[in-house]
Scaffold this active site. Structure first.
Site, PDB file in Angstrom:
ATOM      1  N   ASP A  20      15.604 -45.742 -20.717  1.00 52.27           N
ATOM      2  CA  ASP A  20      15.300 -47.171 -20.641  1.00 52.27           C
ATOM      3  C   ASP A  20      13.830 -47.456 -20.920  1.00 52.27           C
ATOM      4  O   ASP A  20      12.967 -46.582 -20.757  1.00 52.27           O
ATOM      5  CB  ASP A  20      15.636 -47.731 -19.253  1.00 52.27           C
ATOM      6  CG  ASP A  20      17.121 -47.994 -19.098  1.00 52.27           C
ATOM      7  OD1 ASP A  20      17.892 -47.573 -19.987  1.00 52.27           O
ATOM      8  OD2 ASP A  20      17.515 -48.585 -18.083  1.00 52.27           O
ATOM      9  N   HIS A  60      13.806 -42.556 -18.063  1.00 53.11           N
ATOM     10  CA  HIS A  60      12.915 -43.547 -18.682  1.00 53.11           C
ATOM     11  C   HIS A  60      11.980 -42.843 -19.669  1.00 53.11           C
ATOM     12  O   HIS A  60      11.435 -41.770 -19.358  1.00 53.11           O
ATOM     13  CB  HIS A  60      12.074 -44.270 -17.623  1.00 53.11           C
ATOM     14  CG  HIS A  60      12.884 -45.126 -16.698  1.00 53.11           C
ATOM     15  ND1 HIS A  60      13.539 -44.598 -15.601  1.00 53.11           N
ATOM     16  CD2 HIS A  60      13.156 -46.463 -16.706  1.00 53.11           C
ATOM     17  CE1 HIS A  60      14.173 -45.578 -14.968  1.00 53.11           C
ATOM     18  NE2 HIS A  60      13.965 -46.709 -15.615  1.00 53.11           N
TER      19      HIS A  60
END
Length: 717
Positions: free
Chosen positions: A100, A253
């Protein structure tokens, strides 16, 4: 006996059609609008614009179907399924790695290298802002076979956003993807989301809304909390399946902070799961569905390319704009500092009675060039009649068609001579007057200006110094009781007269105003008289005299009252001509920079300062307002307004000081805020238009302003 001509019958007037404003009028405004648009694009790409940090708390789950709360991480609410969404689990022994918030120029390449080395494909949920900043990484992600999903554009919690904002977030991200990689994606993950069990009455409507628009929502099975940087071991442990053999959609991430632990843990995690017999794939492939990305063609493709091109331009332009803003600050504060240091020295010199040696008492010639000045010429000559210094006055009527010369003759003043000539321009009229002048010192004034009784005497006293070739007087706005007049009054006192004090002490006064100035005939003869090469003959002759080695000084007590333009249209015309003419004069005398002797001293010391303070700083000054608008609308409004307030406070103090030096009543400064917010911007646009005209090779003609003749010497003067 005069012949009477029969009256013509006048035909009824037709309504005048308004002419379209010239293109050059819009160009400065368009340029400033483009700069602001580039800053907004850059702000979007860096999450400064429209950034919302609100995060919704957990809410009730009364509207969320039970099958979604207990189902898999992928929810399909598209089409017919919108009223009855379904969820899907990742098959057993299958792992989907998802990343993400990216891509990140620092961390995403390292993650891609690890995935490539282990032949693993993953899903990258990208933000539109990061996509616009890092187009090459998006192309690499697609080229390596990874799957792209949307993570909104500015990463807000969509539960707080309107449908219009949600649609904008997705559309902008799709636009960025189209411009970078030529694809759109139907895969979506909400910012600040976790697993499907966390769905509530805040977030579920967002899933349904986007499902109706063709998006599949991907949540997660495991959140590694790698953004908290808990350590490599902890990240790996959190990513491992809780049920042996179960499929997993894992959240990591690749942007948003220091992701060194994520990078280190990634290789360990892949190796461990592969050793346990897991396969790695993308969401679409894991569910046996078609690709989430589809190619984009036609208008949408080119619109995306245009958007990315403009964003990249904005990202590379901003450092340049910040650098130019620093130049503006340096020049403005440098100018303020020079004024504050040199203006008091000039004022002390002006108070000395013997500053120039023995008093000058010889008669002088006053030249009054006049073209259609019937409203003003009587006031001008009457003010000269009250002079306390011996003068001869030569009025040069430059082909007036309104009876100006007749008024001069009717006044029958013994000290006034009238020269009639065909219209040839102000320079031509002044040269005719210089040739007819009887005295060695020539005072020049405009036909719409009035002198105080002491003006000529004060103006010529510096000629007691034989090295002085010209003297600038103190031009005052006579019609200052209107708002436009008050704005110009402030500009004259601060921007002209305080500047002249500074330039006087530096020995480089660039302009003697046409309203009130004096020259030695010897200096005028040395430079060939007045020239019509430029529209600013006063600046041209002043620079020419400086290049001949003569000193030029400013006589603050030699006051002249002039009629300033009374409308914005007339003001625009006058300042447009002034700005353009001044640029012409600077360009004409550019060779002085490389000259030797007096011309070289002015060229290397005076001309650069005049260009920096008179052209560069004003041309760049609109950046202050562009950054002000951007800061108030999109950044820290409080800090921006505080900084601008500080600038206005400095300007107010300097203005008050200038008024005090000029013995002016400060009450006109109440219009200073509006002058800074309206008038200053108008002058910027005038200067920008003048520069554009000069660069494009345009030509201006002299434009006569309408006069009312209302200006006279004030009683207090």
């Amino acid at each position: 006996m005069s012949r009477r001509h029969p009256r013509r019958r006048q035909s009824p007037r037709r309504p005048r059609r308004l002419a379209a404003p010239p293109l050059r009028f819009f160009m400065p405004l368009s340029l400033l609008a483009c700069l602001l648009a580039l800053m907004v694009l850059r702000g979007l790409a860096t999450n400064e614009v429209f950034h919302d940090t609100q995060i919704a708390d957990s809410a009730d789950k009364t509207t969320v179907p039970e099958n979604l709360l207990t189902g898999g991480p992928v929810i399909d609410a598209r089409g017919e399924k919108n009223d009855d969404p379904v969820s899907y689990r990742i098959p057993d022994k299958t792992v989907v790695l998802s990343f993400d918030d990216g891509p990140s120029a620092e961390w995403t390449p390292k993650i891609l290298e690890i995935l490539e080395a282990r032949k693993v494909r993953a899903d990258f949920f990208v933000t539109g802002a990061s996509t616009a900043r890092n187009p090459d990484l998006i192309r690499r992600i697609v080229a390596d076979g990874h799957e792209i999903g949307l993570h909104s554009f500015t990463h807000p919690d969509l539960a707080f956003q309107s449908h219009a904002r949600i649609s904008w977030e997705m559309a902008q991200t799709q636009l960025a993807l189209a411009g970078v990689a030529g694809v759109h994606s139907s895969l979506f993950r909400p910012p600040y989301s976790s697993n499907a069990a966390a769905l509530d009455d805040w977030s579920y409507p967002v899933i349904k809304y986007l499902g109706a628009r063709g998006y599949v929502t991907a949540f997660i099975d495991h959140d590694t909390d790698d953004w908290k940087r808990p350590g490599v071991e902890a990240i790996v442990q959190e990513a491992l399946p809780t049920t042996p053999g179960a499929g997993e959609l894992i959240l990591l991430h690749d942007a948003g902070g220091d992701r060194s632990q994520t990078v280190e843990a990634l290789g360990v995690l892949i190796d461990k799961l592969q050793a346990d017999g897991y396969r790695f794939t993308t969401i679409s492939e894991a569910l046996g569905a078609g690709s989430a990305t589809t190619p984009v063609h036609g208008f949408r493709l080119w619109a995306g390319k245009g958007y990315i091109w403009a964003t990249q331009l904005a990202l590379h332009t901003l450092p340049v704009l910040i650098g130019l803003l620093a130049v503006v600050g340096f020049l403005n504060f440098g100018r303020f500092a020079l004024m504050l240091v040199l203006a008091p020295i000039h004022a002390r010199r002006a108070r000395r009675q013997d500053a120039w040696g023995e008093p000058v008492t010889e008669p002088v010639t006053v030249l009054v060039p006049a073209y259609n000045e019937r409203e003003c010429i009587a006031n001008t000559l009457n003010s000269l009649a009250a002079s306390d210094y011996p003068i001869e006055v030569i009025v040069i009527d430059d082909g007036s068609s309104d009876g100006t010369a007749d008024i001069v003759e009717e006044m029958d003043l013994p000290f006034v001579r009238l020269i009639r000539k065909v219209n040839g321009g102000k320079s031509s009229a002044l040269n005719a007057g210089i040739a007819a002048a009887s005295h060695d010192i020539v005072v020049m004034m405009d036909g719409d200006t009035v002198f105080e009784p002491s003006t000529v005497r004060e103006l010529v006293q510096p000629f007691g110094d034989p090295g002085i070739g010209a003297v600038s007087g103190n031009a005052k706005v006579g019609n200052r009781d209107t708002l436009i007049g008050a704005w110009q009054h402030i500009e004259y006192v601060l921007g002209h007269n305080l500047d002249r004090r500074m330039y006087d002490m530096l020995g480089i006064i660039p302009t003697i105003p046409g309203a009130v100035g004096a020259f030695r005939k010897e200096a005028l003869d040395a430079v060939g008289g007045m020239s019509d090469d430029t529209l600013a003959e006063d600046t041209d002759i002043t620079m020419a005299v400086l290049c001949e080695g003569w000193r030029i000084v400013y006589a603050e007590r030699a006051r002249a009252w002039t009629e300033a333009p009374a409308s914005l249209q007339q003001l625009w015309s006058q300042r447009y001509r002034w700005s353009y003419g001044s640029m012409q004069a600077m360009w004409k005398h550019r060779r002085a920079v490389f000259a030797s002797g007096p011309a070289g001293r002015f060229g290397r010391r005076g001309l650069p300062l005049v260009v920096l303070f008179g052209v560069i700083a004003p041309l760049l000054a609109p950046l202050v307002d562009v950054f002000l608008i951007y800061g108030v609308l999109f950044a820290d409004a409080g800090l921006t307004l505080t900084s601008f307030g500080g600038f206005l406070a400095i300007q107010a103090v300097l203005s008050w000081y200038a008024f005090r030096l000029d013995h002016e009543k400060p009450w006109h400064l109440i219009s200073l805020p509006t002058q800074q917010l309206v008038y200053r911007q108008l002058m910027y646009i005038v200067l920008l238009q003048s520069a554009i005209t000069a660069l494009t090779g345009g030509r201006l003609r002299w434009q006569k302003l309408r006069r009312t003749g209302e200006v006279s010497v004030p009683v207090e003067a």
